[in-house]
Scaffold this active site. Structure first.
Site, PDB file in Angstrom:
ATOM      1  N   SER A   1      57.765  24.575  54.337  1.00 49.65           N
ATOM      2  CA  SER A   1      57.272  23.462  53.525  1.00 49.65           C
ATOM      3  C   SER A   1      57.398  23.805  52.046  1.00 49.65           C
ATOM      4  CB  SER A   1      55.810  23.171  53.865  1.00 49.65           C
ATOM      5  OG  SER A   1      55.321  22.192  52.971  1.00 49.65           O
TER       6      SER A   1
ATOM      7  N   MET B   1      53.242  12.929  48.486  1.00 52.45           N
ATOM      8  CA  MET B   1      51.834  12.482  48.410  1.00 52.45           C
ATOM      9  C   MET B   1      51.682  11.485  47.267  1.00 52.45           C
ATOM     10  SD  MET B   1      49.843  16.082  48.954  1.00 52.45           S
ATOM     11  CE  MET B   1      50.428  17.315  50.126  1.00 52.45           C
TER      12      MET B   1
ATOM     13  N   HIS C   1      57.997  14.129  54.891  1.00 55.56           N
ATOM     14  CA  HIS C   1      56.686  13.725  55.402  1.00 55.56           C
ATOM     15  C   HIS C   1      56.003  12.862  54.349  1.00 55.56           C
ATOM     16  CE1 HIS C   1      52.372  15.339  56.491  1.00 55.56           C
ATOM     17  NE2 HIS C   1      52.500  14.044  56.716  1.00 55.56           N
TER      18      HIS C   1
ATOM     19  N   MET D   1      49.024  16.581  62.585  1.00 55.46           N
ATOM     20  CA  MET D   1      48.456  17.346  61.471  1.00 55.46           C
ATOM     21  C   MET D   1      47.392  18.288  62.015  1.00 55.46           C
ATOM     22  SD  MET D   1      50.111  16.500  58.783  1.00 55.46           S
ATOM     23  CE  MET D   1      49.185  17.688  57.799  1.00 55.46           C
TER      24      MET D   1
ATOM     25  N   MET E   1      53.057  10.962  52.925  1.00 56.96           N
ATOM     26  CA  MET E   1      51.602  10.772  52.966  1.00 56.96           C
ATOM     27  C   MET E   1      51.276   9.674  51.965  1.00 56.96           C
ATOM     28  SD  MET E   1      50.628  14.773  53.301  1.00 56.96           S
ATOM     29  CE  MET E   1      52.309  15.255  52.916  1.00 56.96           C
TER      30      MET E   1
ATOM     31  N   ASP F   1      51.765  20.820  61.549  1.00 58.68           N
ATOM     32  CA  ASP F   1      51.815  20.986  60.094  1.00 58.68           C
ATOM     33  C   ASP F   1      50.405  21.252  59.583  1.00 58.68           C
ATOM     34  OD1 ASP F   1      52.454  20.815  57.399  1.00 58.68           O
ATOM     35  OD2 ASP F   1      52.723  18.629  57.407  1.00 58.68           O
TER      36      ASP F   1
ATOM     37  N   ASP G   1      56.932  17.406  51.451  1.00 54.97           N
ATOM     38  CA  ASP G   1      55.692  16.626  51.475  1.00 54.97           C
ATOM     39  C   ASP G   1      55.618  15.670  50.303  1.00 54.97           C
ATOM     40  OD1 ASP G   1      54.140  17.674  53.735  1.00 54.97           O
ATOM     41  OD2 ASP G   1      54.318  19.580  52.661  1.00 54.97           O
TER      42      ASP G   1
ATOM     43  N   HIS H   1      60.810  21.202  55.126  1.00 47.72           N
ATOM     44  CA  HIS H   1      59.787  20.151  55.192  1.00 47.72           C
ATOM     45  C   HIS H   1      59.400  19.781  53.760  1.00 47.72           C
ATOM     46  CE1 HIS H   1      56.328  18.148  57.247  1.00 47.72           C
ATOM     47  NE2 HIS H   1      55.628  18.517  56.187  1.00 47.72           N
TER      48      HIS H   1
END
Ligand code: DX5
Ligand code: ZN
Length: 217
Positions: free
Chosen positions: A9, A38, A67, A138, A69, A176, A36, A34
């Site tokens: 990540s 957000m 991913h 998660m 979010m 994750d 992320d 990965h």
């Protein structure tokens, strides 16, 4: 059972040198990274946008596991697909048209994934299992790296893996949050095959050993 995949990540890598993070993964022979995303609404933190993914794309041949979010993920599918995501995962919790969004991700040539927070029961995603390439469980409350793995998520993995077998489906099952060589192995035993690891991977004294161990699961 799918072969294990380690997806480092980038959240835990040096943000001033994100491409060094992808290079680290590639140099170890890993296939995935990965990423992320957000929005400061769905989770109380901010990270990267499509421009970051687009900037990394020409520098890496890794599979970009993106991913999202986000409170309104459906608004950002096309920008992330165009930026070079290979897989885009969206959370089940916010209100939007989940079916249309999952279909849109595939229409744009990406794999799709559906994500559940620790407080969300497996039954929430159960109707979608035949329509996804990946389920992401998660194992911490999303928003920050470096949190402790939630042992109580193991039965959720077992349940989703059981549905996968019963229905002869082939989606990947990713975990994750707080994943290291101990917690990841427990997740593997519960049916997980894809391991997003931030802090434990990037801070590992022996990253090649970390990657080799995951590959041996
Ligand atoms: C958390 C993110 C994770 C994070 C995991 O909200 O979704 O991908 O990078 O970090 P670690 O492995 O440090 O828990
Ligand atoms: Zn993540």
């Amino acid at each position: 059972m799918h072969a294990p995949i380690l997806a480092p990540s980038l959240l835990a890598s040096d943000h001033a040198h994100l491409a060094a993070g992808t290079d680290t993964a590639a140099a170890l022979g890993l296939a995935w990274v990965h990423i992320d995303i957000m929005d400061g609404h769905f989770v109380p933190n901010l990270t990267f946008g499509p421009q970051t993914v687009a900037a990394l794309r020409p520098r890496s041949r890794l599979f970009f596991d993106v991913h999202l979010m986000l409170d309104q993920p459906h608004r950002y599918i096309e920008p992330f697909a165009k930026a070079g995501a290979n897989l885009i995962s969206v959370h089940i919790e916010p209100e939007y048209d989940h079916g249309a969004t999952l279909a849109r991700i595939r229409d744009l040539g990406c794999q799709n994934g559906l994500v559940l927070n620790p407080g969300t029961p497996a039954t929430a995603i159960e109707p979608w299992l035949a329509h996804v390439d990946l389920v992401l469980v998660m194992t911490v409350q999303p928003g920050f790296g470096g949190q402790s793995f939630r042992q109580d998520m193991l039965p959720k993995l077992t349940q989703i893996d059981q549905w996968r077998r019963e229905r002869k489906l082939a989606f990947r099952l990713e975990v994750d949050g707080g994943i290291d060589l101990v917690t990841g192995k427990a997740c593997r035993a519960a049916g997980a095959d894809t391991f997003a690891a931030g802090t434990a991977f990037f801070n590992a004294a022996d990253r090649p050993g970390f990657a080799r161990t995951v590959a041996s699961w």
